[in-house]
Scaffold this active site. Sequence first.
Site, PDB file in Angstrom:
ATOM      1  CE  LYS A  51     -11.145 -32.766 -17.072  1.00  0.00           C
ATOM      2  NZ  LYS A  51     -12.167 -33.724 -17.477  1.00  0.00           N
ATOM      3  CG  HIS A  90       2.710 -14.802 -46.661  1.00  0.00           C
ATOM      4  ND1 HIS A  90       3.362 -13.938 -47.505  1.00  0.00           N
ATOM      5  CD2 HIS A  90       1.800 -15.468 -47.426  1.00  0.00           C
ATOM      6  CE1 HIS A  90       2.866 -14.062 -48.732  1.00  0.00           C
ATOM      7  NE2 HIS A  90       1.913 -14.986 -48.711  1.00  0.00           N
ATOM      8  CD  GLU A 144     -10.000 -35.670 -25.890  1.00  0.00           C
ATOM      9  OE1 GLU A 144      -9.832 -34.749 -25.081  1.00  0.00           O
ATOM     10  OE2 GLU A 144     -11.112 -35.938 -26.378  1.00  0.00           O
TER      11      GLU A 144
HETATM   12  O1  PA5 Z   1     -13.856 -35.654 -26.094  1.00  0.00           O
HETATM   13  C1  PA5 Z   1     -13.961 -35.552 -24.900  1.00  0.00           C
HETATM   14  O2  PA5 Z   1     -14.293 -36.504 -24.202  1.00  0.00           O
HETATM   15  C2  PA5 Z   1     -13.723 -34.230 -24.191  1.00  0.00           C
HETATM   16  O3  PA5 Z   1     -13.260 -33.256 -25.034  1.00  0.00           O
HETATM   17  C3  PA5 Z   1     -15.018 -33.754 -23.573  1.00  0.00           C
HETATM   18  O4  PA5 Z   1     -15.957 -33.573 -24.597  1.00  0.00           O
HETATM   19  C4  PA5 Z   1     -14.822 -32.476 -22.821  1.00  0.00           C
HETATM   20  O5  PA5 Z   1     -13.884 -32.652 -21.807  1.00  0.00           O
HETATM   21  C5  PA5 Z   1     -16.134 -31.992 -22.224  1.00  0.00           C
HETATM   22  O6  PA5 Z   1     -16.690 -32.962 -21.421  1.00  0.00           O
HETATM   23  P1  PA5 Z   1     -18.183 -32.870 -20.938  1.00  0.00           P
HETATM   24  O7  PA5 Z   1     -19.049 -32.913 -22.137  1.00  0.00           O
HETATM   25  O8  PA5 Z   1     -18.387 -34.037 -20.030  1.00  0.00           O
HETATM   26  O9  PA5 Z   1     -18.337 -31.544 -20.198  1.00  0.00           O
END
Ligand code: PA5
Length: 446
Positions: free
Chosen positions: A421, A307, A286
């Site tokens: 989303k 394996h 990310e």
């Molecule tokens: O790293 C990130 O920003 C995402 O993985 C969020 O943590 C994830 O989408 C969850 O978001 P939130 O904590 O707002 O529910």
Amino acid sequence: MGIRFSEKYAAGFLRENDLKGMEPLVAAAHAQLEARSGLGNDFLGWVDLPVDYDKAEFQRIQAAAKRIQADSDVLVVIGIGGSYLGARAAIEFLRSPYYNNLKKDTPDIYFAGNGISGSALHDLLQICEGKRVSVNIISKSGTTTEPAIAFRVFRDLLVKQYGEEGAAKRIYCTTDKARGTLKQLADAKGYETFVIPDDVGGRFSVLTAVGLLPIAVSGADISALMAGAAAAREEYANPDLAANDCYRYAALRNVFYNKGKSVELLVSYEPRFAMMAEWFKQLYGESEGKDHKGLFPASVTFSTDLHSMGQFIQDGSRVMFETVVSIGDCGSDVTIEEDADNGDGLNFLAGRPMSYVNHKAFQGTVLAHTDGGVPNLVIEMDKADEENLGRLIYFFEKACAISGYLLGVNPFDQPGVESYKKNMFALLGKPGYESQKAQLEERLGE
Ligand code: PA5
């Protein structure tokens, strides 16, 4: 004590000036981080978090963990992505991947809201039947669909079982200090709340209440975890590339990327590390996978995956390098006994602990894979404990920031996550998405 990084098994793939050439770039990345002048500088709260955290809240986390341990058979931790992976990874690493099945005096811990499978949630609800349940809902935005659905279901369960007032004593909310629907709901219903600081992004938040409350409930020592991270913060503050393991790792990732490697395979020989690898994949995937750039972070657990994926790694397309996390003492072991018949021919191993055999598997594999053209970087951890995990978390976080700056991306945003989303909301008919709905349905042929 601690963790050490070595490029010994990558040396054959490097030219003399590869690291030297990175020196000025690493110095610039270091300076940007220090001066807080780089991309995403609103999200640097993790840098000083191991020393600069809310001590009063830390006490409240420990007190809440004790209460949950005393009044619950099951803690359901609801969250996704950065609000999920760190806690689960740390619990499996520090306690066991079989944590829920161990003989223990702490509650079982299950994770929900990290997907949209009704079947998975249904099964978890069955597991909770007849048990004393508490819930820790974790969402920084407070609006993420997956955890919001699971929380609605579990809140309902708790209210039916304990009434509104009783449920309120069993619901713990980890969210923004002021904003979001979850914060509003928590305030209205009187749930205890813990804060995800504004300047700490989800994937960097494991050392906040996001990770610390569930980890403390599992019985792990969160003070030692923070102490390890604090030690790493000191150790990796050194701007000298040659003397800074964390920076050398960050630099070498980019050296291999520039040489055409497109995959980093995180390897461990301990199943307890498998969820840490999931946490790592989010952290790097990310942070760096943007602007059509970045190493693809993948992971394997050896010898299991030797394996299945071993053939590809040894002999398939030469697209990857490996980063091996080699763990010494995991706190427990099994010794191979002498067998009078020796029908399986294993007496040559009699008296040896399995950790010895596992280590030889590591040594044999590292040599085979480097012979096969896969550079290997190694992170050695002498013992799987809280302090070393704190060090490793900080090592990976800081290396990720430096590596992202070297790559020329903002390591702290995630604009790409929004696309699915928007489509999902439009297809579900969420108010406000009407115009996209028809277009998307046409593309799907509906
Ligand atoms: O790293 C990130 O920003 C995402 O993985 C969020 O943590 C994830 O989408 C969850 O978001 P939130 O904590 O707002 O529910």
